[in-house]
Design an enzyme around this catalytic site. Structure first.
Site, mmCIF file in Angstrom:
data_model
loop_
_atom_site.group_PDB
_atom_site.id
_atom_site.type_symbol
_atom_site.label_atom_id
_atom_site.label_comp_id
_atom_site.label_asym_id
_atom_site.label_seq_id
_atom_site.Cartn_x
_atom_site.Cartn_y
_atom_site.Cartn_z
ATOM 1 N N SER A 65 0.799 -1.229 0.000
ATOM 2 C CA SER A 65 0.000 0.000 0.000
ATOM 3 C C SER A 65 0.829 1.274 0.000
ATOM 4 O O SER A 65 0.269 2.354 -0.222
ATOM 5 C CB SER A 65 -0.942 0.021 1.204
ATOM 6 O OG SER A 65 -2.072 -0.758 0.941
ATOM 7 N N LYS A 68 0.409 3.236 -2.989
ATOM 8 C CA LYS A 68 -0.792 4.065 -3.150
ATOM 9 C C LYS A 68 -0.435 5.545 -3.068
ATOM 10 O O LYS A 68 -1.065 6.392 -3.696
ATOM 11 C CB LYS A 68 -1.835 3.718 -2.079
ATOM 12 C CG LYS A 68 -2.453 2.336 -2.265
ATOM 13 C CD LYS A 68 -3.340 1.950 -1.087
ATOM 14 C CE LYS A 68 -3.940 0.562 -1.286
ATOM 15 N NZ LYS A 68 -4.520 -0.002 -0.072
ATOM 16 N N TYR A 190 -3.336 -3.193 -10.437
ATOM 17 C CA TYR A 190 -3.202 -2.778 -9.037
ATOM 18 C C TYR A 190 -2.345 -3.782 -8.256
ATOM 19 O O TYR A 190 -1.479 -3.397 -7.463
ATOM 20 C CB TYR A 190 -4.593 -2.628 -8.410
ATOM 21 C CG TYR A 190 -4.588 -2.565 -6.908
ATOM 22 C CD1 TYR A 190 -4.241 -1.389 -6.249
ATOM 23 C CD2 TYR A 190 -4.912 -3.681 -6.139
ATOM 24 C CE1 TYR A 190 -4.208 -1.335 -4.864
ATOM 25 C CE2 TYR A 190 -4.893 -3.637 -4.758
ATOM 26 C CZ TYR A 190 -4.535 -2.462 -4.129
ATOM 27 O OH TYR A 190 -4.493 -2.415 -2.754
ATOM 28 N N TYR A 242 -4.503 3.483 7.619
ATOM 29 C CA TYR A 242 -5.741 2.703 7.757
ATOM 30 C C TYR A 242 -6.624 3.240 8.880
ATOM 31 O O TYR A 242 -6.626 4.432 9.165
ATOM 32 C CB TYR A 242 -5.434 1.211 7.979
ATOM 33 C CG TYR A 242 -4.365 0.658 7.093
ATOM 34 C CD1 TYR A 242 -4.419 0.836 5.720
ATOM 35 C CD2 TYR A 242 -3.301 -0.051 7.616
ATOM 36 C CE1 TYR A 242 -3.435 0.304 4.902
ATOM 37 C CE2 TYR A 242 -2.314 -0.585 6.800
ATOM 38 C CZ TYR A 242 -2.392 -0.391 5.450
ATOM 39 O OH TYR A 242 -1.427 -0.910 4.647
ATOM 40 N N VAL A 260 1.068 -3.451 3.941
ATOM 41 C CA VAL A 260 1.074 -4.742 4.644
ATOM 42 C C VAL A 260 2.366 -5.539 4.456
ATOM 43 O O VAL A 260 2.548 -6.574 5.096
ATOM 44 C CB VAL A 260 -0.121 -5.663 4.293
ATOM 45 C CG1 VAL A 260 -1.417 -5.125 4.827
ATOM 46 C CG2 VAL A 260 -0.191 -5.945 2.819
HETATM 47 N N1 GLN Z 1 -2.011 -5.382 -2.117
HETATM 48 C C1 GLN Z 1 -2.617 -5.290 -0.828
HETATM 49 C C2 GLN Z 1 -4.128 -5.462 -0.930
HETATM 50 O O1 GLN Z 1 -4.706 -4.993 -1.859
HETATM 51 C C3 GLN Z 1 -2.247 -3.974 -0.235
HETATM 52 C C4 GLN Z 1 -2.879 -3.783 1.090
HETATM 53 C C5 GLN Z 1 -2.056 -2.990 2.039
HETATM 54 O O2 GLN Z 1 -0.834 -2.882 1.952
HETATM 55 N N2 GLN Z 1 -2.732 -2.502 3.022
HETATM 56 O O3 GLN Z 1 -4.748 -6.075 -0.112
#
Ligand code: GLN
Length: 306
Positions: A65, A68, A190, A242, A260
């Site tokens: 993430s 992102k 993604y 989050y 994550v």
């Molecule tokens: N690729 C992970 C997902 O889509 C990324 C989630 C994350 O890092 N919080 O679940």
């Protein structure tokens, strides 16, 4: 008095060692479950170019993430405020992969840092670039000044095969008319975006433009104007970690984005970018030792945006 960052990073590394066995590795992406948990890296990039690091700061990990943030920066730099027609900027208070609010909000994600929001940003980029995943990778290579950054195919395919929730999110948004590309293409892209591998030294450098009012510090390339950079930092503070964003702001006091894979990038605006990584996560999906390390960093250096 000048701060001795090296001494501080070394002592934080010692302090967090007892935590390294305590977090939980993300195992819903099978490939991530294979990562050795007792690793920890930390790196600081000061805007004057000095870099400090400790622990496994040069071991690459799955950015997940954290990508992102770079997808958002790229989309915001190209589309400006138009992105906010398709994605909100309020904290979600729900897990990053939740479908719950999306139904109530008629397919408009709460913010760009939860999965739904990142899928919309990916879709926005896919309308502008031949391949959004490659555009994000190239962008990260540029801002990290590291041409060798790349996708990790094993992580990519592993996530793709288990991306049922992301498919569900994308289908729901498609149904509400908030996804223009094909669901399969956007989710595939993604997952590939999330598989980008990076280390703490590279990540701290990649975040530096956001600590420097939107301008890359070493070559003065303007990625975002100062006002947009400030706004992106605000979104990081309120939404970047989050549903724990409130607790994170309370404990750390810096804009940050986590993933994550166990990585976190945080900013001290006007001064430095700091990256931490440790794969063991807390119950919200943020790196346990990484969050503690950032908390100790802002305490020991008296750095905070507050
Ligand atoms: N690729 C992970 C997902 O889509 C990324 C989630 C994350 O890092 N919080 O679940």
């Amino acid at each position: 008095m000048a701060i001795n960052y090296q001494l501080i990073l070394d002592s934080i590394y010692e302090e967090v060692k007892p935590l390294l066995a305590k977090g939980r590795i993300a195992n819903y992406i099978p490939e991530l479950a294979k990562v050795e948990p007792r690793q920890f890296g930390i790196a600081v990039y000061c805007l004057d170019g000095r870099t400090y690091a400790a622990g496994d700061a040069e071991v690459r990990f799955s950015a997940q993430s954290v990508t992102k943030l770079f997808g958002l920066a790229l989309a915001f730099s190209r589309e400006g405020d138009a992105i906010w027609k398709r994605v909100g900027r309020e904290p979600s208070g729900n897990p990053f992969n939740s479908l719950y609010q999306l139904e109530l909000a008629k397919g408009i994600p709460r913010n760009p840092f939860i999965n739904a929001g990142a899928l919309v940003i990916h879709d926005i980029l896919a309308q502008r670039f031949v391949q959004a995943d490659i555009a994000i990778l190239q962008f990260m290579r540029t801002v990290a000044r590291e041409a060798s950054l790349d996708f990790d195919p094993a992580v990519w395919h592993s996530e793709e095969q288990t991306a049922h929730r992301n498919y569900a999110i994308a289908h729901l948004m498609k149904d509400f008319g908030n996804l223009h590309g094909r669901v399969e293409d956007i989710v595939r892209g993604y997952c590939r975006q999330c598989s980008i591998a990076i280390n703490c030294v590279e990540l701290a450098r990649a975040g530096a433009f956001l600590a420097n009012h939107g301008t890359v510090p070493w070559d003065f390339t303007r990625i975002l104007d100062p006002s947009s950079s400030k706004r992106l930092n605000a979104a990081m503070l309120t939404c970047g970690t989050y549903d724990a964003a409130g607790d994170f702001a309370y404990r750390v006091g810096l804009p940050a984005k986590s993933g994550v894979g166990g990585g976190i990038i945080a900013l001290v605006p006007g001064e430095l970018a700091i990256a931490v990584w440790s794969p063991g996560l807390d119950e919200n999906g943020n790196s346990l030792a990484g969050t503690m390390a950032l908390e100790r960093f802002t305490t020991l250096t008296a750095r905070s945006i507050f």
